[in-house]
Design a protein around this motif. Structure first.
Motif, mmCIF file in Angstrom:
data_model
loop_
_atom_site.group_PDB
_atom_site.id
_atom_site.type_symbol
_atom_site.label_atom_id
_atom_site.label_comp_id
_atom_site.label_asym_id
_atom_site.label_seq_id
_atom_site.Cartn_x
_atom_site.Cartn_y
_atom_site.Cartn_z
ATOM 1 N N ILE A 1 28.536 0.133 17.623
ATOM 2 C CA ILE A 1 28.997 1.629 17.080
ATOM 3 C C ILE A 1 28.072 2.401 17.620
ATOM 4 C CG2 ILE A 1 28.787 3.152 15.101
ATOM 5 C CD1 ILE A 1 29.474 0.560 13.345
ATOM 6 N N LYS B 1 29.289 2.973 21.638
ATOM 7 C CA LYS B 1 30.489 3.690 21.471
ATOM 8 C C LYS B 1 30.299 5.331 21.171
ATOM 9 C CE LYS B 1 33.834 0.200 20.377
ATOM 10 N NZ LYS B 1 34.629 -0.541 19.472
ATOM 11 N N THR B 2 29.058 5.393 20.431
ATOM 12 C CA THR B 2 29.187 6.800 19.990
ATOM 13 C C THR B 2 28.252 7.603 21.094
ATOM 14 O OG1 THR B 2 28.872 6.049 17.679
ATOM 15 C CG2 THR B 2 27.675 7.998 18.294
ATOM 16 N N LYS C 1 31.910 10.263 15.444
ATOM 17 C CA LYS C 1 32.093 8.929 16.312
ATOM 18 C C LYS C 1 31.386 7.663 15.492
ATOM 19 C CE LYS C 1 32.430 8.589 20.638
ATOM 20 N NZ LYS C 1 32.033 8.621 22.004
ATOM 21 N N GLY D 1 32.999 4.685 13.467
ATOM 22 C CA GLY D 1 32.902 3.282 13.495
ATOM 23 C C GLY D 1 32.331 2.513 12.387
ATOM 24 N N HIS E 1 34.676 -0.402 10.420
ATOM 25 C CA HIS E 1 33.994 -1.698 10.070
ATOM 26 C C HIS E 1 34.344 -2.031 8.504
ATOM 27 C CE1 HIS E 1 30.896 -4.937 10.280
ATOM 28 N NE2 HIS E 1 30.658 -4.593 9.095
#
Length: 436
Positions: A75, A78-79, A112, A116, A120
């Motif tokens: 996460i 990706k953030t 973001k 994530g 999840h």
């Protein structure tokens, strides 16, 4: 880590429950039961770690076992997939640029990260999650982009009529899919009030698994701590007193900075810089919390009179005005002052401020003039790209503002907007939400 409501410290919930709930049953904001202290060795060697390792060290204690470390790291990666430059403006004054994400606003990080987390949790619970959020501008676009086409999640955004810029509106209304924007004929405080009422409405709760993506949600609020660690990492070798000035509307960003300081980050002082919606500057002077009707300004993301996250700050400093004043000053500035400083900084330093960053800079300058401390390193947060407020920028500078390629398509897009207009009436909103 468990969380309690600021209204009732006895009822504790896990990170995932707090994120999915958004707001506690009693209407209070969630707060961690304790603040973890980072090891001095880690802080002293911050420049040796990459940004993902730093973010992991900061956020993992707040998540605990709700998400595995492997998933948290994914996460985070990706953030934090865009740069966070620290630009020297002049002397010991720096701008921390937080607008290099997909919607060119600092809220991309929180949106973001939260997307994530919710994705999840959806895989575990298997039930559609409805994100209900109010925005004064940038939150809406960041949440829309962050959650667009995320499986198992739909997003409903409330924003004030004529209270956001054209670009901000396009960012919320042109994506379609699982994103729906509602234009409320009122101000941001009206939108936020409707969202809070919905969270406490059993009729709505019976139909929806409802959560919020405003900074009232811990998964949106806490990742903002990353900014302060990343800034310190870049200037740690200067070994000076560190001061942050934060353009403040709902006070989530500056509250996250104060949490970072409580974790051990050596920040000497904070400045909450506001526009003429000056509830907190007045409170720090008079000790009276008295929100006034919202006034529209060119720094629209801060057109907020009743900042939700101030209750967290007040709690963090034991509800003591004496303790709070040791760490925080707050100043308000007019549109005229904002435009003048944008022109001056461009003329003298060739740096283009947006209206919000300009207020952050003004607050920093005022504080430095008062304390006269040449040994301080001062950082203001530049929270959005100036192109987002082109119609409010000084006319003489508009041709100097370059349009990022990622926005050219959106600005020139003829894609139809997907939005609903609604009066500022909770019963009408409730009826629509239940019967849609």
């Amino acid at each position: 880590m468990l969380y309690y409501s600021l209204e009732d410290h006895k009822k504790l919930v896990s990170f995932d429950k707090a994120v999915l709930r958004g707001l506690a049953i009693d209407g209070g904001l969630y707060f961690p039961e304790y603040i973890p202290i980072l090891k001095r060795k880690f802080l002293e060697n911050l420049q040796k770690y990459d940004i993902y390792t730093i973010a992991m060290e900061v956020i993992q204690p707040y998540i605990g076992k709700s998400i595995s470390e492997e998933s948290i790291l994914r996460i985070i990666q990706k953030t934090l997939n865009f740069p966070f430059p620290l630009q020297r403006i002049h002397d010991n004054i720096y701008a921390l640029e937080l607008f290099h994400g997909p919607t060119l606003a600092f809220k991309d990080v929180g949106a973001k990260f939260m997307a994530g987390c919710l994705s999840h949790f959806y895989k575990k619970i298997g039930k559609l999650v409805t994100v209900l959020v109010a925005t004064s501008g940038d939150t809406g676009g960041a949440v829309a982009k962050g959650f667009h086409n995320v499986s198992g999640i739909e997003v409903i955004i409330l924003y004030p009529y004529k209270g956001v810029s054209l670009l901000q509106e396009k960012q919320m209304t042109c994506l379609g899919g699982n994103i729906l924007a509602i234009e409320i004929k009122g101000n941001f405080d009206d939108c936020q009030s409707m969202v809070k009422k919905a969270f406490l409405d059993n009729k709505i709760r019976d139909k929806y698994l409802l959560t919020s993506a405003n900074s009232i949600n811990i998964a949106r609020w806490l990742p903002q701590m990353f900014y302060y660690f990343l800034a310190y990492r870049k200037i740690i070798e200067e070994n000076r007193k560190l001061i942050f000035s934060v353009p403040s509307g709902n006070f989530g960003n500056i509250c996250a900075g104060m949490m970072a300081e409580k974790m051990g980050l050596p920040i000497k002082y904070f400045i909450a810089s506001t526009n003429i919606n000056d509830t907190i500057p007045r409170f720090l002077k008079t000790e009276k919390y008295h929100p006034l009707p919202v006034k529209k300004t060119i720094s629209n993301a801060m057109d907020i009179s009743h900042p939700s996250n101030f209750s967290r700050i007040w709690h963090l400093y034991k509800e003591s005005i004496v303790q709070l004043r040791k760490k925080l000053s707050s100043y308000q500035f007019t549109d005229e002052e904002t435009l003048a400083i944008i022109e001056m900084v461009w003329k003298e330093h060739k740096y283009m401020l947006d209206p919000h960053g300009a207020i952050g800079y003004l607050g920093l300058i005022q504080y430095l003039q008062e304390i006269k401390d040449p040994l301080a390193t001062a950082v203001f947060l530049e929270t959005a790209h100036p192109i987002k407020f082109l119609d409010h920028m000084p006319y003489s500078l508009r041709e100097e503002i370059l349009i990022p390629k990622k926005l050219e398509v959106l600005l020139n897009s003829e894609k139809s907007e997907k939005k609903i207009s609604m009066s500022n009436n909770y019963d009408m909103f409730q009826n629509w939400l239940i019967n849609r």
